[in-house]
Write a protein that holds these residues in place. Structure first.
Motif, mmCIF file in Angstrom:
data_model
loop_
_atom_site.group_PDB
_atom_site.id
_atom_site.type_symbol
_atom_site.label_atom_id
_atom_site.label_comp_id
_atom_site.label_asym_id
_atom_site.label_seq_id
_atom_site.Cartn_x
_atom_site.Cartn_y
_atom_site.Cartn_z
ATOM 1 N N THR A 143 0.839 -1.195 0.000
ATOM 2 C CA THR A 143 0.000 0.000 0.000
ATOM 3 C C THR A 143 0.877 1.248 0.000
ATOM 4 O OG1 THR A 143 -0.099 -0.098 2.421
ATOM 5 C CG2 THR A 143 -1.918 -1.104 1.199
ATOM 6 N N GLN A 144 0.284 2.365 -0.377
ATOM 7 C CA GLN A 144 0.954 3.664 -0.440
ATOM 8 C C GLN A 144 2.166 3.668 -1.374
ATOM 9 O OE1 GLN A 144 1.777 5.002 3.575
ATOM 10 N NE2 GLN A 144 -0.374 5.533 3.922
ATOM 11 N N SER A 145 2.070 2.886 -2.441
ATOM 12 C CA SER A 145 3.157 2.848 -3.424
ATOM 13 C C SER A 145 2.578 3.048 -4.821
ATOM 14 C CB SER A 145 3.909 1.517 -3.365
ATOM 15 O OG SER A 145 3.085 0.455 -3.802
ATOM 16 N N LEU A 146 3.407 3.538 -5.718
ATOM 17 C CA LEU A 146 2.969 3.737 -7.097
ATOM 18 C C LEU A 146 2.729 2.409 -7.804
ATOM 19 C CD1 LEU A 146 5.373 6.655 -8.156
ATOM 20 C CD2 LEU A 146 3.024 6.806 -7.284
ATOM 21 N N ILE A 147 3.464 1.374 -7.395
ATOM 22 C CA ILE A 147 3.266 0.038 -7.985
ATOM 23 C C ILE A 147 1.856 -0.458 -7.688
ATOM 24 C CG2 ILE A 147 4.068 -2.343 -7.997
ATOM 25 C CD1 ILE A 147 5.989 -0.364 -9.270
ATOM 26 N N ALA A 148 1.369 -0.175 -6.473
ATOM 27 C CA ALA A 148 0.010 -0.587 -6.110
ATOM 28 C C ALA A 148 -1.018 0.089 -7.009
ATOM 29 C CB ALA A 148 -0.256 -0.247 -4.649
ATOM 30 N N LEU A 149 -0.821 1.369 -7.302
ATOM 31 C CA LEU A 149 -1.750 2.069 -8.193
ATOM 32 C C LEU A 149 -1.737 1.460 -9.588
ATOM 33 C CD1 LEU A 149 -1.374 5.886 -7.373
ATOM 34 C CD2 LEU A 149 -3.323 4.398 -6.936
ATOM 35 N N ILE A 150 -0.554 1.134 -10.093
ATOM 36 C CA ILE A 150 -0.461 0.530 -11.420
ATOM 37 C C ILE A 150 -1.187 -0.814 -11.447
ATOM 38 C CG2 ILE A 150 1.144 -0.460 -13.115
ATOM 39 C CD1 ILE A 150 3.176 1.661 -12.245
ATOM 40 N N MET A 151 -1.020 -1.608 -10.403
ATOM 41 C CA MET A 151 -1.695 -2.898 -10.327
ATOM 42 C C MET A 151 -3.206 -2.738 -10.302
ATOM 43 S SD MET A 151 0.772 -4.910 -7.603
ATOM 44 C CE MET A 151 -0.343 -6.313 -7.515
ATOM 45 N N VAL A 152 -3.688 -1.745 -9.549
ATOM 46 C CA VAL A 152 -5.128 -1.528 -9.441
ATOM 47 C C VAL A 152 -5.717 -1.075 -10.769
ATOM 48 C CG1 VAL A 152 -6.884 -0.051 -8.385
ATOM 49 C CG2 VAL A 152 -5.108 -1.067 -6.973
ATOM 50 N N TYR A 153 -5.065 -0.135 -11.432
ATOM 51 C CA TYR A 153 -5.611 0.409 -12.672
ATOM 52 C C TYR A 153 -5.545 -0.584 -13.824
ATOM 53 C CZ TYR A 153 -5.427 4.964 -10.355
ATOM 54 O OH TYR A 153 -5.608 6.009 -9.485
#
Length: 286
Positions: A143-153
């Motif tokens: 959580t709170q990482s840019l990798i997490a955002l990429i995975m979600v999107y």
């Protein structure tokens, strides 16, 4: 003759009325954009003014936004957003086009049930799953990482294959069969025959995949929390509207809105032709 001239006159009246209506609607649509641009150059601070046109114009709002890092890190947030949007776009585009090609060209046992499930899931907004997504990411410790955002999107992008599948369906299967006879594999046909004929839908998929992470606020706010350095532009600009900042940073907020709209506007203007063809047309028109 009288009937023909009367019909011609009526057509002209309808055309004039249509043009006038479109002009009025265009003005109404452009007023908020013009107001944001004017506010970004406004010399007076504060979130509210009783007048439409600024009393003074200045570039300091843009200069401070880009150079003053005492409170807000706009350039860093812009870089975070660009990083997430580009990689999410690449992954999502690959998923969507791959799934679309499989659903269009291949026939297998669970094909129709999978398509029905995808259609049903597409009826629900993505933010309904954000709590579950957050706890999954928390369990993975990302959580709170840019990798997490990429995975979600990009993770669920493959379910949005319907428009691209409809486009691939317009490409004659005879092309694939001819390539099979020459010994081509499915991968070769996909990359060297299908995709070159599918430029409009590829552009459409790229644009839609880029827009979602560029503009999203809900998932970014849930995943990032208080990690200020990894904020995206949407989170950072919203931060400027908080009570303690809004009076001093409102004009900089407007400047930020203008800056983040420039890449999207440039993409749409340059790729508008392919975007329209990807939605309305097919690969082969007879």
């Amino acid at each position: 003759m009288k009937k023909t001239s009367s019909m011609s006159r009526n057509n002209k009246i309808r055309d004039i009325a249509s043009y006038i209506t479109l002009i009025i609607l265009s003005i109404i649509w452009l007023i908020p954009i013009f107001w944001v641009v004017m506010t970004s150059f406004r010399e007076e601070s504060g979130s509210y003014t009783s007048y439409f046109f600024p009393k003074g114009l200045t570039l300091n709002n843009y200069v401070k936004l880009l150079t003053d890092n005492s409170q807000f890190y706009f350039l860093k947030w812009f870089g975070n957003t660009l990083f997430v949007a580009v990689f999410s776009c690449l992954i999502s585009t690959f998923f969507v086009l791959s799934v679309s090609y499989v659903m269009s060209r291949m026939r297998f046992k669970m094909r129709k049930p999978l398509m029905n499930i995808s259609m049903i899931l597409g009826m629900f907004p993505g933010f309904m799953s954000m709590i579950a997504v957050y706890y999954i990411l928390k369990g993975l410790g990302i959580t709170q990482s840019l990798i997490a955002l990429i995975m979600v999107y990009s993770g669920g992008a493959g379910t949005g294959f319907f428009i691209a599948k409809g486009f691939f369906d317009t490409i004659p299967k005879a092309l694939d069969e001819a390539a099979y006879l020459d010994g081509a594999s499915r991968a070769y046909i996909f990359w060297n025959i299908t995709l070159p004929l599918s430029k409009p839908i590829v552009v459409y998929t790229v644009l839609t995949a880029f827009l979602s992470p560029w503009m999203d606020f809900i998932f970014a706010s849930v995943i990032m929390g208080d990690n200020y350095n990894n904020y995206t532009v949407a989170l950072g600009l919203f931060k400027m509207l908080e009570r303690e900042f809004i009076n001093d940073y409102y004009t900089q907020f407007a400047a930020g809105c203008v800056l983040i709209s420039i890449p999207i506007a440039a993409l749409f203007i340059s790729l508008q032709k392919y975007y329209v063809e990807g939605v309305s047309g097919g690969a082969v028109k007879g």
